[in-house]
Design a protein around this motif. Structure first.
Motif, PDB file in Angstrom:
ATOM      1  N   GLY A  50    -131.510 -30.384 -16.297  1.00 51.94           N
ATOM      2  CA  GLY A  50    -130.612 -29.703 -15.377  1.00 51.94           C
ATOM      3  C   GLY A  50    -129.730 -30.694 -14.639  1.00 51.94           C
ATOM      4  O   GLY A  50    -129.925 -31.913 -14.721  1.00 51.94           O
ATOM      5  N   LEU A  51    -128.761 -30.176 -13.927  1.00 50.95           N
ATOM      6  CA  LEU A  51    -127.787 -31.018 -13.233  1.00 50.95           C
ATOM      7  C   LEU A  51    -128.302 -31.353 -11.841  1.00 50.95           C
ATOM      8  O   LEU A  51    -128.367 -30.484 -10.961  1.00 50.95           O
ATOM      9  CB  LEU A  51    -126.436 -30.292 -13.150  1.00 50.95           C
ATOM     10  CG  LEU A  51    -125.266 -31.098 -12.592  1.00 50.95           C
ATOM     11  CD1 LEU A  51    -124.878 -32.227 -13.536  1.00 50.95           C
ATOM     12  CD2 LEU A  51    -124.052 -30.182 -12.355  1.00 50.95           C
ATOM     13  N   SER A  52    -128.660 -32.607 -11.637  1.00 45.74           N
ATOM     14  CA  SER A  52    -129.109 -33.040 -10.313  1.00 45.74           C
ATOM     15  C   SER A  52    -127.920 -33.139  -9.369  1.00 45.74           C
ATOM     16  O   SER A  52    -126.757 -33.152  -9.791  1.00 45.74           O
ATOM     17  CB  SER A  52    -129.795 -34.403 -10.414  1.00 45.74           C
ATOM     18  OG  SER A  52    -128.837 -35.408 -10.737  1.00 45.74           O
ATOM     19  N   ASP A  53    -128.209 -33.242  -8.086  1.00 40.83           N
ATOM     20  CA  ASP A  53    -127.131 -33.367  -7.104  1.00 40.83           C
ATOM     21  C   ASP A  53    -126.327 -34.639  -7.336  1.00 40.83           C
ATOM     22  O   ASP A  53    -125.094 -34.627  -7.223  1.00 40.83           O
ATOM     23  CB  ASP A  53    -127.708 -33.371  -5.683  1.00 40.83           C
ATOM     24  CG  ASP A  53    -128.258 -32.016  -5.265  1.00 40.83           C
ATOM     25  OD1 ASP A  53    -127.873 -31.005  -5.894  1.00 40.83           O
ATOM     26  OD2 ASP A  53    -129.062 -31.967  -4.329  1.00 40.83           O
ATOM     27  N   ASP A  54    -127.012 -35.727  -7.666  1.00 42.98           N
ATOM     28  CA  ASP A  54    -126.297 -36.986  -7.914  1.00 42.98           C
ATOM     29  C   ASP A  54    -125.398 -36.875  -9.140  1.00 42.98           C
ATOM     30  O   ASP A  54    -124.252 -37.370  -9.141  1.00 42.98           O
ATOM     31  CB  ASP A  54    -127.292 -38.129  -8.109  1.00 42.98           C
ATOM     32  CG  ASP A  54    -127.966 -38.548  -6.811  1.00 42.98           C
ATOM     33  OD1 ASP A  54    -127.456 -38.168  -5.733  1.00 42.98           O
ATOM     34  OD2 ASP A  54    -129.001 -39.231  -6.876  1.00 42.98           O
ATOM     35  N   MET A  55    -125.890 -36.242 -10.203  1.00 45.60           N
ATOM     36  CA  MET A  55    -125.083 -36.056 -11.401  1.00 45.60           C
ATOM     37  C   MET A  55    -123.890 -35.148 -11.111  1.00 45.60           C
ATOM     38  O   MET A  55    -122.788 -35.385 -11.616  1.00 45.60           O
ATOM     39  CB  MET A  55    -125.932 -35.474 -12.526  1.00 45.60           C
ATOM     40  CG  MET A  55    -126.952 -36.454 -13.082  1.00 45.60           C
ATOM     41  SD  MET A  55    -128.233 -35.622 -14.064  1.00 45.60           S
ATOM     42  CE  MET A  55    -127.250 -34.787 -15.284  1.00 45.60           C
ATOM     43  N   ALA A  56    -124.114 -34.113 -10.304  1.00 46.17           N
ATOM     44  CA  ALA A  56    -123.023 -33.198  -9.964  1.00 46.17           C
ATOM     45  C   ALA A  56    -121.908 -33.928  -9.233  1.00 46.17           C
ATOM     46  O   ALA A  56    -120.724 -33.659  -9.461  1.00 46.17           O
ATOM     47  CB  ALA A  56    -123.550 -32.047  -9.120  1.00 46.17           C
ATOM     48  N   VAL A  57    -122.272 -34.865  -8.370  1.00 43.60           N
ATOM     49  CA  VAL A  57    -121.262 -35.643  -7.654  1.00 43.60           C
ATOM     50  C   VAL A  57    -120.492 -36.538  -8.623  1.00 43.60           C
ATOM     51  O   VAL A  57    -119.272 -36.711  -8.509  1.00 43.60           O
ATOM     52  CB  VAL A  57    -121.916 -36.467  -6.529  1.00 43.60           C
ATOM     53  CG1 VAL A  57    -120.917 -37.463  -5.931  1.00 43.60           C
ATOM     54  CG2 VAL A  57    -122.431 -35.539  -5.432  1.00 43.60           C
ATOM     55  N   THR A  58    -121.201 -37.091  -9.612  1.00 42.54           N
ATOM     56  CA  THR A  58    -120.525 -37.912 -10.627  1.00 42.54           C
ATOM     57  C   THR A  58    -119.496 -37.088 -11.385  1.00 42.54           C
ATOM     58  O   THR A  58    -118.361 -37.541 -11.607  1.00 42.54           O
ATOM     59  CB  THR A  58    -121.568 -38.491 -11.608  1.00 42.54           C
ATOM     60  OG1 THR A  58    -122.465 -39.342 -10.892  1.00 42.54           O
ATOM     61  CG2 THR A  58    -120.880 -39.284 -12.714  1.00 42.54           C
ATOM     62  N   VAL A  59    -119.895 -35.889 -11.805  1.00 44.36           N
ATOM     63  CA  VAL A  59    -118.959 -35.008 -12.518  1.00 44.36           C
ATOM     64  C   VAL A  59    -117.804 -34.623 -11.598  1.00 44.36           C
ATOM     65  O   VAL A  59    -116.631 -34.618 -12.016  1.00 44.36           O
ATOM     66  CB  VAL A  59    -119.691 -33.750 -13.025  1.00 44.36           C
ATOM     67  CG1 VAL A  59    -118.703 -32.789 -13.680  1.00 44.36           C
ATOM     68  CG2 VAL A  59    -120.792 -34.125 -14.015  1.00 44.36           C
TER      69      VAL A  59
END
Length: 263
Positions: free
Chosen positions: A145-154
């Motif tokens: 799933g999309l973690s908060d840190d990954m979401a910020v990267t995207v």
């Protein structure tokens, strides 16, 4: 809700109607038709604005099923959607992935294309130095799933830093399912380089690009603009990858000036 059953797909679309020239808006990877709300708001009434959700995205996506596809399939979808709506020719407005399919539509369905507006897109392949990072993020997203840190990267890659509307898009990305993510990224990674074919596209084109786009650097889009036979170049200062969404003022002004020249 409006769906077009074409090419074995149920394509979600929105159509403002009207008698003005038709504009069809094709969104970028991980986005949906709503990313063009600033353009539809500015142009509806004078133009017939058609927005749609592509395979694996938005309300077209089936959460449990997505067959493999490429951008020629998506170009066929676009041409079939126009036929479904009775539109003989349209200005194709495509952002990033939407530009990939719009360019291919101009190559394989030239009869339906009046002009092109290409926003933060390119004709060549992805930067090979960036692909391993994209693939690693995708694997983690699909598996955990999309973690908060990954979401910020995207977010930073697509919307830039500090844009006020980013939270709504992060929430949408967290709902994406592995099957749709996988085939959408596969279409991105396995597409062909159409740079050698750009001289075949004779219609007028407007190439708009954010000066701070880190997903597709401006030099790549500028090379495309130079290779197209009849293209105008507009750089949007301070904008990132989704320039039309985060910086609608200068983007809308460029599109309106271009459309005025078309007559």
């Amino acid at each position: 809700m409006p769906f077009a059953s074409v090419n074995g797909q149920n394509l979600y679309y929105e159509d403002t109607g009207g008698r003005g020239p038709a504009l069809v808006f094709s969104h970028g990877l991980l986005m949906d038709h709503t990313m063009f709300a600033p353009q539809v708001q500015a142009l509806q009434g004078r133009f017939r604005c058609i927005c749609w959700d592509e395979r694996g995205h938005g309300q077209t996506a089936d959460p449990q099923h997505c067959a493999p596809f490429d951008y020629y399939d998506s170009a066929d979808d676009l041409a079939a959607l126009l036929a479904h709506l009775g539109v003989k020719r349209a200005v194709l407005v495509g952002m990033s992935q939407g530009g990939y399919l719009s360019l291919r539509c101009a190559l394989i369905h030239p009869q339906v294309v009046q002009a092109l507006v290409l926003i933060d897109t390119q004709a060549m392949l992805e930067d090979p130095e960036q692909m391993p990072h994209h693939e690693a993020l995708l694997r983690a997203w699909m598996e955990h799933g999309l973690s908060d840190d990954m979401a910020v990267t995207v977010e930073h890659a697509v919307l830039g830093q500090g844009w006020s509307g980013a939270a709504a898009w992060r929430a949408k990305w967290k709902k994406a399912t592995p099957i749709n993510l996988g085939h959408s990224f596969l279409a991105l990674a396995q597409r062909d380089d159409i740079s050698p074919r750009l001289p075949e596209i004779r219609v007028p084109a407007l190439v708009i690009h954010g000066s701070q786009d880190i997903a597709i650097t401006p030099d790549r889009a500028f090379a495309m603009a130079q290779a197209l036979p009849d293209a105008r170049w507009v750089e949007v200062p301070g904008a990132g990858h989704a320039a039309n969404l985060t910086h609608p003022g200068p983007v809308n002004a460029a599109i309106e000036a271009f459309l005025a020249r078309l007559g």
